[in-house]
Scaffold this motif. Sequence first.
Motif, mmCIF file in Angstrom:
data_model
loop_
_atom_site.group_PDB
_atom_site.id
_atom_site.type_symbol
_atom_site.label_atom_id
_atom_site.label_comp_id
_atom_site.label_asym_id
_atom_site.label_seq_id
_atom_site.Cartn_x
_atom_site.Cartn_y
_atom_site.Cartn_z
ATOM 1 N N SER A 103 0.850 -1.192 0.000
ATOM 2 C CA SER A 103 0.000 0.000 0.000
ATOM 3 C C SER A 103 0.881 1.235 0.000
ATOM 4 N N ARG A 104 0.659 2.097 -0.960
ATOM 5 C CA ARG A 104 1.436 3.338 -1.026
ATOM 6 C C ARG A 104 1.066 4.324 0.077
ATOM 7 N N LEU A 105 -0.004 4.015 0.820
ATOM 8 C CA LEU A 105 -0.423 4.899 1.906
ATOM 9 C C LEU A 105 0.300 4.592 3.208
ATOM 10 N N GLU A 106 1.045 3.496 3.260
ATOM 11 C CA GLU A 106 1.793 3.127 4.447
ATOM 12 C C GLU A 106 3.286 3.246 4.159
ATOM 13 N N ARG A 107 3.988 3.761 5.135
ATOM 14 C CA ARG A 107 5.427 3.903 4.986
ATOM 15 C C ARG A 107 6.094 2.541 5.124
ATOM 16 N N PRO A 108 7.317 2.434 4.647
ATOM 17 C CA PRO A 108 8.051 1.182 4.816
ATOM 18 C C PRO A 108 8.247 0.857 6.297
ATOM 19 N N ASP A 109 8.077 -0.428 6.611
ATOM 20 C CA ASP A 109 8.243 -0.907 7.993
ATOM 21 C C ASP A 109 7.437 -0.014 8.937
ATOM 22 N N SER A 110 6.135 0.029 8.667
ATOM 23 C CA SER A 110 5.260 0.922 9.422
ATOM 24 C C SER A 110 5.202 0.590 10.901
ATOM 25 N N ASP A 111 5.534 -0.665 11.267
ATOM 26 C CA ASP A 111 5.506 -1.048 12.687
ATOM 27 C C ASP A 111 6.859 -0.889 13.346
ATOM 28 N N GLY A 112 7.858 -0.487 12.596
ATOM 29 C CA GLY A 112 9.207 -0.390 13.132
ATOM 30 C C GLY A 112 9.622 1.045 13.432
ATOM 31 N N PRO A 113 10.942 1.273 13.449
ATOM 32 C CA PRO A 113 11.465 2.615 13.731
ATOM 33 C C PRO A 113 11.111 3.592 12.611
ATOM 34 N N PRO A 114 11.361 4.896 12.830
ATOM 35 C CA PRO A 114 11.040 5.887 11.785
ATOM 36 C C PRO A 114 11.791 5.608 10.488
ATOM 37 N N THR A 115 11.120 5.855 9.399
ATOM 38 C CA THR A 115 11.735 5.708 8.078
ATOM 39 C C THR A 115 12.717 6.856 7.862
ATOM 40 N N LYS A 116 13.945 6.535 7.516
ATOM 41 C CA LYS A 116 14.964 7.554 7.295
ATOM 42 C C LYS A 116 14.905 8.025 5.850
ATOM 43 N N VAL A 117 14.643 9.289 5.700
ATOM 44 C CA VAL A 117 14.552 9.904 4.376
ATOM 45 C C VAL A 117 15.683 10.914 4.240
ATOM 46 N N ALA A 118 16.557 10.685 3.262
ATOM 47 C CA ALA A 118 17.656 11.621 2.984
ATOM 48 C C ALA A 118 17.205 12.585 1.898
ATOM 49 N N THR A 119 17.444 13.852 2.130
ATOM 50 C CA THR A 119 17.023 14.869 1.151
ATOM 51 C C THR A 119 18.143 15.870 0.929
ATOM 52 N N GLN A 120 18.074 16.546 -0.195
ATOM 53 C CA GLN A 120 19.146 17.477 -0.578
ATOM 54 C C GLN A 120 18.601 18.444 -1.631
ATOM 55 N N LEU A 121 19.094 19.681 -1.588
ATOM 56 C CA LEU A 121 18.769 20.670 -2.618
ATOM 57 C C LEU A 121 20.022 20.980 -3.423
ATOM 58 N N TYR A 122 19.892 20.861 -4.734
ATOM 59 C CA TYR A 122 20.959 21.305 -5.631
ATOM 60 C C TYR A 122 20.549 22.671 -6.167
ATOM 61 N N LEU A 123 21.201 23.736 -5.645
ATOM 62 C CA LEU A 123 20.859 25.098 -6.051
ATOM 63 C C LEU A 123 21.563 25.421 -7.362
ATOM 64 N N GLU A 124 20.804 25.439 -8.407
ATOM 65 C CA GLU A 124 21.378 25.704 -9.720
ATOM 66 C C GLU A 124 21.550 27.191 -9.981
ATOM 67 N N SER A 125 20.616 28.012 -9.482
ATOM 68 C CA SER A 125 20.704 29.450 -9.755
ATOM 69 C C SER A 125 20.018 30.237 -8.635
ATOM 70 N N LEU A 126 20.537 31.428 -8.439
ATOM 71 C CA LEU A 126 19.933 32.410 -7.538
ATOM 72 C C LEU A 126 19.218 33.419 -8.423
ATOM 73 N N ASN A 127 17.912 33.391 -8.398
ATOM 74 C CA ASN A 127 17.127 34.182 -9.351
ATOM 75 C C ASN A 127 16.962 35.631 -8.929
ATOM 76 N N SER A 128 16.646 35.848 -7.669
ATOM 77 C CA SER A 128 16.450 37.226 -7.206
ATOM 78 C C SER A 128 16.515 37.262 -5.688
ATOM 79 N N VAL A 129 16.870 38.441 -5.186
ATOM 80 C CA VAL A 129 16.873 38.701 -3.745
ATOM 81 C C VAL A 129 16.005 39.929 -3.521
#
Length: 532
Positions: A51-77
Amino acid sequence: MSRIQRIVSVHARSLIAIAVLGAHLTPARADCIGGPNPEDVIGQLVAAPYSRLERPDSDGPPTKVATQLYLESLNSVDEKGNAVDVSGYWRMSWKDQRLNFTSVEDGGCFDSLNLPLQGSGKIPLESPDVWVPDLYFSTALSESYGSNFLQVSYTGSVYVSARFKHSFKCVMDFSEMPFDRQKCTIDILSYTEDASMVELSAKDDLGIELPEAGVWLPAWKVSETGHRFHVQQYGTGENAMQWHTLKLDFTLERSSGYHIMNDVLYGILFVAMSWTGFFVARTNAPARVALSLLPVLTMLNHIRGVQSQLPRISEMTWLSAFLLVSLIYNVAAVLEYGLVSSLLSKEDARAERLRVLRALSAHLGEAYERQLTQRSTFPPLADEEEEAVDLEVEEGDPRRKVCKSLSGLHVSSLLPTQQRTVHAAMRLFDDGDGIVSRVEMRRGLRHFNIYYTAEQVTEIFATMGVEDGQGMPMSTFLKYLKSMTEPSPTLQKGFLDKPPSMQLDIAMRYGFLLSYILVLVTMVPTAASTRP
Protein backbone atom coordinates in the motif's frame (compact mmCIF):
# COMPACT_ATOMS: atom_id res chain seq x y z
CA MET A 1 -13.97 11.07 -25.24
CA SER A 2 -15.36 8.44 -22.86
CA ARG A 3 -13.96 7.67 -19.46
CA ILE A 4 -12.58 4.33 -20.66
CA GLN A 5 -10.78 6.06 -23.53
CA ARG A 6 -9.26 8.62 -21.13
CA ILE A 7 -8.04 5.82 -18.85
CA VAL A 8 -6.50 4.01 -21.82
CA SER A 9 -4.84 7.25 -22.97
CA VAL A 10 -3.36 7.92 -19.50
CA HIS A 11 -2.19 4.30 -19.31
CA ALA A 12 -0.50 4.63 -22.70
CA ARG A 13 1.27 7.83 -21.69
CA SER A 14 2.50 6.15 -18.51
CA LEU A 15 3.98 3.32 -20.53
CA ILE A 16 5.70 5.82 -22.82
CA ALA A 17 7.11 7.72 -19.85
CA ILE A 18 8.43 4.50 -18.33
CA ALA A 19 10.12 3.57 -21.59
CA VAL A 20 11.73 7.02 -22.00
CA LEU A 21 12.84 7.47 -18.41
CA GLY A 22 14.13 3.92 -17.95
CA ALA A 23 17.76 4.80 -18.55
CA HIS A 24 19.01 1.75 -16.70
CA LEU A 25 16.72 -0.77 -18.36
CA THR A 26 18.45 -3.77 -19.91
CA PRO A 27 17.38 -5.30 -23.22
CA ALA A 28 14.28 -7.35 -22.70
CA ARG A 29 14.72 -11.12 -22.59
CA ALA A 30 11.88 -13.55 -22.89
CA ASP A 31 13.29 -15.87 -20.22
CA CYS A 32 14.16 -13.25 -17.51
CA ILE A 33 12.53 -13.37 -14.09
CA GLY A 34 9.51 -11.09 -13.72
CA GLY A 35 8.96 -10.64 -17.41
CA PRO A 36 10.42 -8.24 -19.97
CA ASN A 37 7.65 -5.67 -19.58
CA PRO A 38 8.52 -2.94 -16.97
CA GLU A 39 4.86 -2.39 -16.31
CA ASP A 40 4.39 -6.02 -15.36
CA VAL A 41 7.29 -5.83 -12.92
CA ILE A 42 5.89 -2.66 -11.36
CA GLY A 43 2.45 -4.23 -11.14
CA GLN A 44 3.91 -7.18 -9.28
CA LEU A 45 5.74 -4.90 -6.84
CA VAL A 46 2.79 -2.71 -5.94
CA ALA A 47 0.19 -5.48 -5.83
CA ALA A 48 -1.53 -6.22 -2.54
CA PRO A 49 -0.61 -6.31 0.27
CA TYR A 50 1.63 -3.35 -0.76
CA SER A 51 0.00 0.00 0.00
CA ARG A 52 1.44 3.34 -1.03
CA LEU A 53 -0.42 4.90 1.91
CA GLU A 54 1.79 3.13 4.45
CA ARG A 55 5.43 3.90 4.99
CA PRO A 56 8.05 1.18 4.82
CA ASP A 57 8.24 -0.91 7.99
CA SER A 58 5.26 0.92 9.42
CA ASP A 59 5.51 -1.05 12.69
CA GLY A 60 9.21 -0.39 13.13
CA PRO A 61 11.46 2.62 13.73
CA PRO A 62 11.04 5.89 11.78
CA THR A 63 11.73 5.71 8.08
CA LYS A 64 14.96 7.55 7.30
CA VAL A 65 14.55 9.90 4.38
CA ALA A 66 17.66 11.62 2.98
CA THR A 67 17.02 14.87 1.15
CA GLN A 68 19.15 17.48 -0.58
CA LEU A 69 18.77 20.67 -2.62
CA TYR A 70 20.96 21.30 -5.63
CA LEU A 71 20.86 25.10 -6.05
CA GLU A 72 21.38 25.70 -9.72
CA SER A 73 20.70 29.45 -9.75
CA LEU A 74 19.93 32.41 -7.54
CA ASN A 75 17.13 34.18 -9.35
CA SER A 76 16.45 37.23 -7.21
CA VAL A 77 16.87 38.70 -3.75
CA ASP A 78 13.93 40.80 -2.62
CA GLU A 79 15.38 42.97 0.13
CA LYS A 80 12.15 44.87 0.63
CA GLY A 81 10.03 41.71 0.82
CA ASN A 82 12.62 39.68 2.77
CA ALA A 83 12.50 36.86 0.22
CA VAL A 84 14.95 34.88 -1.90
CA ASP A 85 14.03 33.18 -5.18
CA VAL A 86 16.10 30.09 -6.14
CA SER A 87 15.79 27.21 -8.56
CA GLY A 88 17.41 23.81 -8.88
CA TYR A 89 16.71 20.16 -8.09
CA TRP A 90 15.13 18.62 -5.02
CA ARG A 91 16.48 15.16 -4.30
CA MET A 92 15.11 12.55 -1.91
CA SER A 93 16.08 8.95 -1.23
CA TRP A 94 14.90 6.23 1.14
CA LYS A 95 14.69 2.46 1.28
CA ASP A 96 11.48 0.48 0.83
CA GLN A 97 12.19 -3.27 1.23
CA ARG A 98 8.79 -4.03 -0.18
CA LEU A 99 10.02 -2.95 -3.61
CA ASN A 100 12.87 -5.48 -3.90
CA PHE A 101 13.05 -7.35 -7.19
CA THR A 102 15.47 -9.63 -8.98
CA SER A 103 18.48 -7.91 -10.54
CA VAL A 104 19.94 -8.68 -13.95
CA GLU A 105 22.85 -10.47 -12.33
CA ASP A 106 20.46 -12.85 -10.63
CA GLY A 107 18.40 -13.47 -13.77
CA GLY A 108 15.99 -10.57 -13.65
CA CYS A 109 15.15 -8.22 -16.50
CA PHE A 110 16.06 -4.90 -14.88
CA ASP A 111 18.40 -3.38 -12.30
CA SER A 112 16.20 -0.30 -11.84
CA LEU A 113 12.80 0.97 -12.79
CA ASN A 114 11.69 4.55 -13.43
CA LEU A 115 8.20 5.42 -12.30
CA PRO A 116 6.19 8.52 -13.17
CA LEU A 117 5.25 11.21 -10.66
CA GLN A 118 1.99 13.12 -10.72
CA GLY A 119 1.12 16.64 -9.63
CA SER A 120 -0.08 20.06 -10.72
CA GLY A 121 3.31 21.73 -10.59
CA LYS A 122 2.22 23.92 -7.67
CA ILE A 123 2.33 21.25 -4.92
CA PRO A 124 4.91 18.56 -4.08
CA LEU A 125 4.61 15.68 -6.55
CA GLU A 126 3.44 12.21 -5.54
CA SER A 127 3.51 8.75 -7.04
CA PRO A 128 0.32 6.84 -7.89
CA ASP A 129 2.17 3.57 -7.33
CA VAL A 130 4.61 3.69 -4.40
CA TRP A 131 4.91 5.42 -1.05
CA VAL A 132 6.52 8.88 -1.20
CA PRO A 133 7.10 10.98 1.94
CA ASP A 134 4.93 14.10 1.92
CA LEU A 135 7.75 16.52 2.60
CA TYR A 136 7.21 20.24 2.20
CA PHE A 137 9.02 23.57 2.70
CA SER A 138 7.57 25.44 5.66
CA THR A 139 9.51 28.62 4.79
CA ALA A 140 8.39 28.69 1.14
CA LEU A 141 6.37 31.69 0.00
CA SER A 142 5.64 30.27 -3.44
CA GLU A 143 6.40 26.92 -5.07
CA SER A 144 6.68 25.63 -8.61
CA TYR A 145 7.69 22.13 -9.73
CA GLY A 146 8.83 20.98 -13.17
CA SER A 147 10.47 17.90 -14.67
CA ASN A 148 10.88 14.94 -12.34
CA PHE A 149 11.46 11.21 -12.05
CA LEU A 150 11.25 8.43 -9.46
CA GLN A 151 13.67 5.52 -9.69
CA VAL A 152 13.48 2.23 -7.81
CA SER A 153 16.53 -0.07 -7.69
CA TYR A 154 16.41 -3.85 -7.23
CA THR A 155 17.54 -3.40 -3.59
CA GLY A 156 14.42 -1.37 -2.78
CA SER A 157 16.24 1.98 -2.71
CA VAL A 158 14.06 4.79 -4.02
CA TYR A 159 15.45 8.00 -5.50
CA VAL A 160 13.34 11.03 -6.44
CA SER A 161 14.52 14.15 -8.26
CA ALA A 162 12.27 17.07 -9.17
CA ARG A 163 13.09 20.44 -10.62
CA PHE A 164 11.82 23.32 -8.51
CA LYS A 165 11.62 27.11 -8.52
CA HIS A 166 10.74 28.43 -5.08
CA SER A 167 10.63 31.72 -3.23
CA PHE A 168 11.73 31.38 0.40
CA LYS A 169 11.26 33.69 3.35
CA CYS A 170 14.55 35.18 4.56
CA VAL A 171 14.41 37.78 7.32
CA MET A 172 17.38 40.06 6.73
CA ASP A 173 19.52 42.26 8.95
CA PHE A 174 20.73 45.38 7.12
CA SER A 175 22.73 46.96 9.97
CA GLU A 176 26.03 46.40 8.11
CA MET A 177 24.78 47.27 4.62
CA PRO A 178 26.49 47.35 2.08
CA PHE A 179 28.95 44.97 3.72
CA ASP A 180 26.22 42.70 5.05
CA ARG A 181 25.85 38.93 4.93
CA GLN A 182 22.34 37.49 5.14
CA LYS A 183 21.73 34.01 6.56
CA CYS A 184 18.67 32.30 5.11
CA THR A 185 17.14 29.03 6.29
CA ILE A 186 15.00 26.52 4.39
CA ASP A 187 12.93 24.21 6.61
CA ILE A 188 11.95 20.77 5.27
CA LEU A 189 9.63 18.47 7.21
CA SER A 190 6.80 16.02 6.73
CA TYR A 191 3.25 17.29 6.78
CA THR A 192 1.38 14.18 8.00
CA GLU A 193 4.08 11.93 9.45
CA ASP A 194 5.64 13.05 12.70
CA ALA A 195 9.07 12.30 14.16
CA SER A 196 7.99 8.78 15.17
CA MET A 197 7.31 7.95 11.50
CA VAL A 198 9.84 9.91 9.42
CA GLU A 199 13.36 10.97 10.32
CA LEU A 200 15.17 13.31 7.93
CA SER A 201 18.85 13.39 7.07
CA ALA A 202 21.12 15.24 4.62
CA LYS A 203 21.79 13.18 1.53
CA ASP A 204 25.50 12.32 1.27
CA ASP A 205 25.88 14.53 4.37
CA LEU A 206 25.34 17.56 2.17
CA GLY A 207 22.08 19.44 2.65
CA ILE A 208 22.73 21.98 -0.13
CA GLU A 209 24.94 21.34 -3.13
CA LEU A 210 26.26 24.14 -5.33
CA PRO A 211 27.65 23.98 -8.88
CA GLU A 212 31.37 24.49 -9.38
CA ALA A 213 30.82 27.99 -10.79
CA GLY A 214 28.87 28.95 -7.69
CA VAL A 215 25.47 30.58 -7.39
CA TRP A 216 25.43 34.34 -7.75
CA LEU A 217 23.83 37.50 -9.01
CA PRO A 218 25.56 40.80 -9.84
CA ALA A 219 24.63 42.06 -6.36
CA TRP A 220 24.66 38.79 -4.33
CA LYS A 221 26.36 35.41 -4.15
CA VAL A 222 25.89 32.29 -2.04
CA SER A 223 29.07 32.08 0.03
CA GLU A 224 28.35 29.37 2.61
CA THR A 225 25.98 26.44 3.10
CA GLY A 226 25.20 24.12 5.99
CA HIS A 227 22.50 22.02 7.58
CA ARG A 228 21.20 21.15 11.03
CA PHE A 229 18.31 19.25 12.57
CA HIS A 230 15.55 20.33 14.85
CA VAL A 231 12.53 18.66 16.42
CA GLN A 232 9.64 21.07 16.09
CA GLN A 233 6.38 20.83 18.00
CA TYR A 234 2.99 21.68 16.57
CA GLY A 235 -0.37 21.56 18.29
CA THR A 236 -1.37 22.03 21.92
CA GLY A 237 -2.43 19.80 24.76
CA GLU A 238 -3.18 16.21 23.76
CA ASN A 239 -2.80 17.14 20.11
CA ALA A 240 0.81 18.31 20.53
CA MET A 241 3.10 16.34 18.22
CA GLN A 242 6.72 16.62 17.19
CA TRP A 243 8.11 16.70 13.68
CA HIS A 244 11.68 16.06 12.68
CA THR A 245 12.91 19.07 10.69
CA LEU A 246 15.91 19.51 8.42
CA LYS A 247 17.12 23.10 8.36
CA LEU A 248 19.22 24.06 5.34
CA ASP A 249 21.27 27.23 5.87
CA PHE A 250 22.88 29.29 3.15
CA THR A 251 24.58 32.66 3.43
CA LEU A 252 24.12 35.48 0.93
CA GLU A 253 27.03 37.90 0.65
CA ARG A 254 26.38 41.30 -0.89
CA SER A 255 28.71 42.65 -3.56
CA SER A 256 29.38 46.08 -2.07
CA GLY A 257 31.11 47.58 -5.13
CA TYR A 258 27.93 49.18 -6.48
CA HIS A 259 27.15 51.05 -3.26
CA ILE A 260 30.79 52.06 -2.78
CA MET A 261 30.97 53.56 -6.26
CA ASN A 262 27.50 55.11 -6.36
CA ASP A 263 26.81 56.06 -2.74
CA VAL A 264 29.96 56.15 -0.60
CA LEU A 265 32.20 57.75 -3.22
CA TYR A 266 29.51 60.24 -4.23
CA GLY A 267 28.99 61.14 -0.58
CA ILE A 268 32.70 61.88 -0.19
CA LEU A 269 32.81 63.92 -3.40
CA PHE A 270 29.84 66.08 -2.44
CA VAL A 271 31.28 66.75 1.01
CA ALA A 272 34.47 67.82 -0.77
CA MET A 273 32.31 70.07 -2.95
CA SER A 274 30.88 71.73 0.16
CA TRP A 275 34.41 72.12 1.53
CA THR A 276 35.59 74.03 -1.55
CA GLY A 277 32.92 76.66 -0.82
CA PHE A 278 35.01 77.88 2.14
CA PHE A 279 37.63 79.12 -0.35
CA VAL A 280 35.13 81.22 -2.33
CA ALA A 281 34.96 84.92 -1.45
CA ARG A 282 32.51 85.54 1.39
CA THR A 283 30.84 88.34 -0.54
CA ASN A 284 30.13 86.09 -3.55
CA ALA A 285 26.81 84.87 -2.23
CA PRO A 286 25.48 83.07 -5.38
CA ALA A 287 28.55 80.83 -5.65
CA ARG A 288 28.63 80.08 -1.94
CA VAL A 289 24.92 79.23 -1.82
CA ALA A 290 25.19 76.94 -4.87
CA LEU A 291 28.19 75.08 -3.43
CA SER A 292 26.30 74.65 -0.16
CA LEU A 293 22.80 73.68 -1.29
CA LEU A 294 23.53 71.37 -4.25
CA PRO A 295 25.37 68.76 -2.13
CA VAL A 296 22.52 68.80 0.41
CA LEU A 297 19.90 68.09 -2.25
CA THR A 298 22.05 65.38 -3.82
CA MET A 299 22.67 63.62 -0.51
CA LEU A 300 18.95 63.68 0.28
CA ASN A 301 18.33 62.02 -3.08
CA HIS A 302 20.92 59.31 -2.32
CA ILE A 303 19.42 58.64 1.10
CA ARG A 304 15.94 58.29 -0.40
CA GLY A 305 17.34 55.91 -3.02
CA VAL A 306 18.86 53.64 -0.37
CA GLN A 307 15.71 53.71 1.74
CA SER A 308 13.55 52.78 -1.25
CA GLN A 309 15.45 49.48 -1.56
CA LEU A 310 14.81 48.46 2.05
CA PRO A 311 11.73 47.74 4.14
CA ARG A 312 10.68 50.24 6.81
CA ILE A 313 13.29 49.27 9.37
CA SER A 314 13.98 51.18 12.56
CA GLU A 315 17.66 50.27 12.69
CA MET A 316 20.37 52.39 11.12
CA THR A 317 22.39 50.72 8.38
CA TRP A 318 26.09 51.45 7.89
CA LEU A 319 25.37 53.07 4.54
CA SER A 320 22.52 55.15 5.95
CA ALA A 321 24.74 56.28 8.83
CA PHE A 322 27.51 57.25 6.41
CA LEU A 323 25.17 59.18 4.14
CA LEU A 324 23.56 60.87 7.16
CA VAL A 325 26.97 61.98 8.46
CA SER A 326 27.82 63.31 4.99
CA LEU A 327 24.48 65.13 4.89
CA ILE A 328 25.19 66.70 8.29
CA TYR A 329 28.51 68.00 7.00
CA ASN A 330 26.83 69.44 3.92
CA VAL A 331 24.16 71.10 6.07
CA ALA A 332 26.93 72.43 8.34
CA ALA A 333 28.41 74.21 5.30
CA VAL A 334 25.03 75.87 4.67
CA LEU A 335 24.70 76.95 8.30
CA GLU A 336 28.29 78.20 8.30
CA TYR A 337 27.61 80.53 5.39
CA GLY A 338 24.48 81.76 7.14
CA LEU A 339 26.64 82.69 10.12
CA VAL A 340 29.25 84.25 7.83
CA SER A 341 26.52 86.38 6.23
CA SER A 342 25.44 87.55 9.65
CA LEU A 343 29.01 88.48 10.55
CA LEU A 344 29.41 90.32 7.25
CA SER A 345 26.31 92.39 8.05
CA LYS A 346 27.78 93.34 11.41
CA GLU A 347 31.11 94.21 9.81
CA ASP A 348 29.34 96.46 7.31
CA ALA A 349 27.54 98.17 10.20
CA ARG A 350 30.89 98.74 11.92
CA ALA A 351 32.34 100.25 8.76
CA GLU A 352 29.35 102.58 8.56
CA ARG A 353 29.96 103.71 12.15
CA LEU A 354 33.53 104.58 11.19
CA ARG A 355 32.35 106.73 8.30
CA VAL A 356 30.05 108.61 10.66
CA LEU A 357 32.84 109.06 13.22
CA ARG A 358 35.27 110.38 10.63
CA ALA A 359 32.70 112.92 9.47
CA LEU A 360 32.54 114.22 13.03
CA SER A 361 36.30 114.03 13.64
CA ALA A 362 36.92 117.63 12.46
CA HIS A 363 34.44 119.01 14.97
CA LEU A 364 35.93 116.82 17.70
CA GLY A 365 39.38 118.20 17.02
CA GLU A 366 38.13 121.80 17.21
CA ALA A 367 36.24 121.04 20.44
CA TYR A 368 39.32 119.59 22.04
CA GLU A 369 41.49 122.54 21.00
CA ARG A 370 38.97 124.93 22.53
CA GLN A 371 39.12 123.02 25.81
CA LEU A 372 42.86 123.44 25.89
CA THR A 373 42.80 127.15 25.05
CA GLN A 374 39.75 128.23 27.00
CA ARG A 375 40.51 128.49 30.69
CA SER A 376 37.31 127.13 31.89
CA THR A 377 35.92 123.90 33.12
CA PHE A 378 33.39 121.91 31.13
CA PRO A 379 30.79 120.09 33.11
CA PRO A 380 31.03 116.32 32.81
CA LEU A 381 28.37 114.18 31.18
CA ALA A 382 25.43 113.22 33.33
CA ASP A 383 26.23 109.50 33.14
CA GLU A 384 29.97 109.76 33.78
CA GLU A 385 32.23 111.00 36.52
CA GLU A 386 34.10 114.20 35.77
CA GLU A 387 37.54 113.43 34.46
CA ALA A 388 39.85 116.45 34.78
CA VAL A 389 43.42 117.38 35.51
CA ASP A 390 44.72 120.33 37.60
CA LEU A 391 46.91 122.74 35.67
CA GLU A 392 49.73 124.63 37.34
CA VAL A 393 49.00 128.43 37.45
CA GLU A 394 50.66 131.45 38.80
CA GLU A 395 50.28 132.29 42.47
CA GLY A 396 47.04 134.06 43.24
CA ASP A 397 45.20 132.69 40.15
CA PRO A 398 42.24 130.36 40.65
CA ARG A 399 42.61 126.64 39.95
CA ARG A 400 41.49 125.71 36.45
CA LYS A 401 40.53 122.26 35.11
CA VAL A 402 40.73 121.00 31.55
CA CYS A 403 38.94 117.80 30.43
CA LYS A 404 41.52 115.44 29.05
CA SER A 405 39.41 112.27 28.40
CA LEU A 406 38.18 111.70 24.87
CA SER A 407 34.91 110.36 26.22
CA GLY A 408 34.49 113.53 28.21
CA LEU A 409 34.53 115.97 25.29
CA HIS A 410 31.93 118.66 25.37
CA VAL A 411 29.86 117.96 22.25
CA SER A 412 26.68 119.76 23.17
CA SER A 413 26.60 121.32 19.72
CA LEU A 414 26.00 117.90 18.15
CA LEU A 415 22.66 116.23 17.75
CA PRO A 416 21.72 113.73 20.50
CA THR A 417 22.24 110.76 18.14
CA GLN A 418 25.64 112.10 17.11
CA GLN A 419 26.59 112.66 20.72
CA ARG A 420 25.82 109.05 21.59
CA THR A 421 27.81 107.87 18.59
CA VAL A 422 30.83 109.98 19.56
CA HIS A 423 30.85 108.95 23.22
CA ALA A 424 30.36 105.25 22.41
CA ALA A 425 33.17 105.37 19.85
CA MET A 426 35.61 107.29 22.04
CA ARG A 427 35.23 104.82 24.89
CA LEU A 428 36.70 102.17 22.58
CA PHE A 429 39.97 104.11 22.24
CA ASP A 430 40.32 105.90 25.55
CA ASP A 431 40.40 104.23 28.95
CA GLY A 432 40.16 107.60 30.68
CA ASP A 433 43.79 108.73 30.78
CA GLY A 434 43.61 110.87 27.65
CA ILE A 435 46.30 108.84 25.88
CA VAL A 436 45.66 106.28 23.15
CA SER A 437 48.09 103.39 23.36
CA ARG A 438 48.97 101.03 20.55
CA VAL A 439 46.88 98.27 22.07
CA GLU A 440 43.92 100.62 22.50
CA MET A 441 44.32 101.83 18.92
CA ARG A 442 44.38 98.31 17.50
CA ARG A 443 41.47 97.11 19.63
CA GLY A 444 39.36 100.19 18.92
CA LEU A 445 39.87 100.04 15.15
CA ARG A 446 38.64 96.44 15.10
CA HIS A 447 35.27 97.64 16.34
CA PHE A 448 35.09 99.63 13.12
CA ASN A 449 36.04 96.69 10.87
CA ILE A 450 39.67 97.76 10.45
CA TYR A 451 42.07 94.91 11.24
CA TYR A 452 45.63 96.19 11.40
CA THR A 453 48.60 94.13 12.53
CA ALA A 454 50.77 95.28 15.42
CA GLU A 455 53.44 96.40 12.91
CA GLN A 456 50.93 98.51 10.99
CA VAL A 457 49.73 100.24 14.17
CA THR A 458 53.35 100.99 15.07
CA GLU A 459 53.80 102.53 11.61
CA ILE A 460 50.73 104.73 12.17
CA PHE A 461 52.14 106.00 15.46
CA ALA A 462 55.47 106.75 13.76
CA THR A 463 53.68 108.58 10.93
CA MET A 464 51.83 110.74 13.46
CA GLY A 465 55.16 111.63 15.13
CA VAL A 466 54.73 109.53 18.28
CA GLU A 467 57.96 108.07 19.60
CA ASP A 468 58.39 104.44 20.53
CA GLY A 469 57.03 103.61 23.96
CA GLN A 470 54.88 106.74 23.98
CA GLY A 471 51.08 106.94 23.72
CA MET A 472 49.26 109.09 21.21
CA PRO A 473 47.84 112.30 22.68
CA MET A 474 44.22 113.09 22.10
CA SER A 475 44.88 115.93 19.71
CA THR A 476 47.13 113.73 17.60
CA PHE A 477 44.62 110.90 17.64
CA LEU A 478 41.85 113.23 16.45
CA LYS A 479 44.10 114.40 13.62
CA TYR A 480 44.72 110.78 12.67
CA LEU A 481 41.02 110.03 12.88
CA LYS A 482 40.35 112.83 10.43
CA SER A 483 42.98 111.74 7.89
CA MET A 484 43.02 107.94 8.55
CA THR A 485 46.34 107.46 6.80
CA GLU A 486 46.65 103.79 5.82
CA PRO A 487 49.85 101.99 6.73
CA SER A 488 51.86 99.87 4.33
CA PRO A 489 50.20 96.58 3.39
CA THR A 490 51.35 93.41 5.12
CA LEU A 491 51.95 90.21 3.20
CA GLN A 492 51.39 87.92 6.15
CA LYS A 493 48.52 88.50 8.53
CA GLY A 494 47.88 86.34 11.55
CA PHE A 495 44.59 84.57 12.24
CA LEU A 496 43.59 87.24 14.78
CA ASP A 497 44.36 90.03 12.30
CA LYS A 498 41.39 89.07 10.11
CA PRO A 499 37.65 89.86 10.38
CA PRO A 500 35.47 87.32 12.26
CA SER A 501 33.78 86.22 9.05
CA MET A 502 37.13 85.33 7.51
CA GLN A 503 38.28 83.70 10.75
CA LEU A 504 35.23 81.44 10.62
CA ASP A 505 35.94 80.49 7.01
CA ILE A 506 39.57 79.70 7.80
CA ALA A 507 38.61 77.62 10.84
CA MET A 508 36.09 75.66 8.76
CA ARG A 509 38.63 75.01 6.00
CA TYR A 510 40.72 72.95 8.38
CA GLY A 511 38.22 71.79 11.00
CA PHE A 512 35.64 70.67 8.43
CA LEU A 513 38.08 68.58 6.40
CA LEU A 514 40.03 67.09 9.30
CA SER A 515 36.92 66.04 11.21
CA TYR A 516 35.42 64.39 8.10
CA ILE A 517 38.64 62.48 7.46
CA LEU A 518 38.50 61.33 11.08
CA VAL A 519 34.95 60.08 10.50
CA LEU A 520 36.09 58.13 7.43
CA VAL A 521 39.02 56.64 9.30
CA THR A 522 36.61 55.54 12.03
CA MET A 523 33.82 54.15 9.84
CA VAL A 524 35.72 52.39 7.04
CA PRO A 525 37.70 49.97 9.25
CA THR A 526 34.48 49.17 11.09
CA ALA A 527 32.86 48.18 7.82
CA ALA A 528 35.91 46.20 6.68
CA SER A 529 35.89 44.20 9.93
CA THR A 530 32.49 42.76 9.04
CA ARG A 531 34.01 40.81 6.17
CA PRO A 532 35.38 37.36 7.04
